[in-house]
Write an enzyme that holds these catalytic residues in place. Structure first.
Site, PDB file in Angstrom:
ATOM      1  N   SER A  83       0.825  -1.220  -0.029  1.00 37.66           N
ATOM      2  CA  SER A  83       0.062   0.080  -0.047  1.00 37.66           C
ATOM      3  C   SER A  83       0.919   1.272   0.028  1.00 37.66           C
ATOM      4  O   SER A  83       2.188   1.079   0.629  1.00 37.66           O
ATOM      5  CB  SER A  83      -0.719   0.073   1.193  1.00 37.66           C
ATOM      6  OG  SER A  83      -1.432   1.144   1.315  1.00 37.66           O
ATOM      7  N   TYR A 103      -2.587   0.579  10.282  1.00 37.43           N
ATOM      8  CA  TYR A 103      -2.313   0.161   8.745  1.00 37.43           C
ATOM      9  C   TYR A 103      -1.052   0.745   8.369  1.00 37.43           C
ATOM     10  O   TYR A 103      -0.383  -0.384   7.817  1.00 37.43           O
ATOM     11  CB  TYR A 103      -3.598   0.734   8.117  1.00 37.43           C
ATOM     12  CG  TYR A 103      -3.626  -0.042   6.823  1.00 37.43           C
ATOM     13  CD1 TYR A 103      -3.866  -1.298   6.494  1.00 37.43           C
ATOM     14  CD2 TYR A 103      -3.563   1.096   5.554  1.00 37.43           C
ATOM     15  CE1 TYR A 103      -3.762  -1.741   5.396  1.00 37.43           C
ATOM     16  CE2 TYR A 103      -3.333   0.378   4.297  1.00 37.43           C
ATOM     17  CZ  TYR A 103      -3.713  -1.136   4.154  1.00 37.43           C
ATOM     18  OH  TYR A 103      -3.670  -1.689   2.744  1.00 37.43           O
TER      19      TYR A 103
END
Length: 255
Positions: free
Chosen positions: A141, A154
């Site tokens: 990501s 995250y």
């Protein structure tokens, strides 16, 4: 009941394993790799969805929970060949700060993103190394490149995925296994709906006024990496929508 793994229809047909393949990037990747000639083994918890996709692409559906050691072991026992492992299973929960961290959410994010990736690599590495040209592609990501407010847990998990991907590349140097990290930015899937625990309005607001990436865009990148000549290792890809220049710098059109 899951499908029983079947050998490729010919010794020359390469086999790809895709985790988190029941929807989103995982489903799109499974479809793209099948179109590119791979026999695809799809893994996820939602077996009913997997079986439908597998039937449509001529693949194999196997139950898989990457957070569970026994599930990963049972999955790996049914896979006799693997030329490509796409570690796509992952996700975010919540948007808490470090000070307000929900440790259960952080534990889940670390387990599915980081330890889930490690479990799959450890389980399938022997048969990957047995291939004359294998690859591991980890879906990371932009959160692995750039910490951002509201993404603490995250960010931490995806930074760990990036680190383990890069050290794996070093560890496998000289062996017939290539390693790639693909880091997408904003992709319109169920990602935000999961992150916000089913709050549809909050999830929809993430994409309001933006033309984000689609799951198929990431699948195209995976397929391109997977079909490079054996001499070529694509180490890292950062891919963003035109409307996004970094994690939280986004152009939004007026309604």
């Amino acid at each position: 009941m899951t499908s029983t793994y079947r050998l490729p229809t010919s010794p020359d047909q390469r086999v790809a394993v895709v985790t988190g393949a029941s929807s989103g990037i995982g489903e799109a990747t499974a479809r793209a790799l099948a179109a590119a000639g791979y026999r695809v083994v799809l893994g996820a918890r939602r077996v009913d969805l997997l079986e439908r996709i597998a039937a449509e692409i001529g693949g194999v559906a196997l139950a898989l929970d990457v957070t569970d050691d026994a599930s990963v072991a049972a999955f790996a026992d049914q896979v006799s060949r693997c030329d490509l492992l796409v570690n796509n299973a992952g996700g975010a929960l919540g948007a808490d700060s470090v000070a307000d961290a929900n440790l259960d959410d952080w534990q889940w994010m670390y387990d599915v993103n980081v330890l889930g990736t490690v479990r799959m690599i450890r389980a399938l590495l022997p048969i990957l190394e047995a291939s004359d040209d294998a690859q591991v592609i980890n879906i990371g990501s932009v959160a692995a490149r750039e910490p951002y407010r509201g993404g603490a847990g995250y960010n931490a998990a995806k930074h760990a995925v990036a680190a383990l991907t890069r050290v794996l590349r070093i560890e496998l140097l000289g062996k017939p296994v290539r390693v790639c990290e693909i880091d997408p930015g904003m992709v319109q899937t169920d990602f935000s709906l999961v992150r916000f625990k089913g709050d549809q309005d909050r999830a929809d607001a993430v994409y309001a006024g933006v033309d984000p990436l689609r799951a198929e865009d990431v699948a195209d990148a995976v397929t391109w990496v997977a079909t490079r000549p054996a001499r070529v290792n694509i180490d890292q890809i950062l891919m963003l929508a035109r409307d996004q220049s970094s994690a939280q710098v986004i152009h939004r059109r007026e309604a």
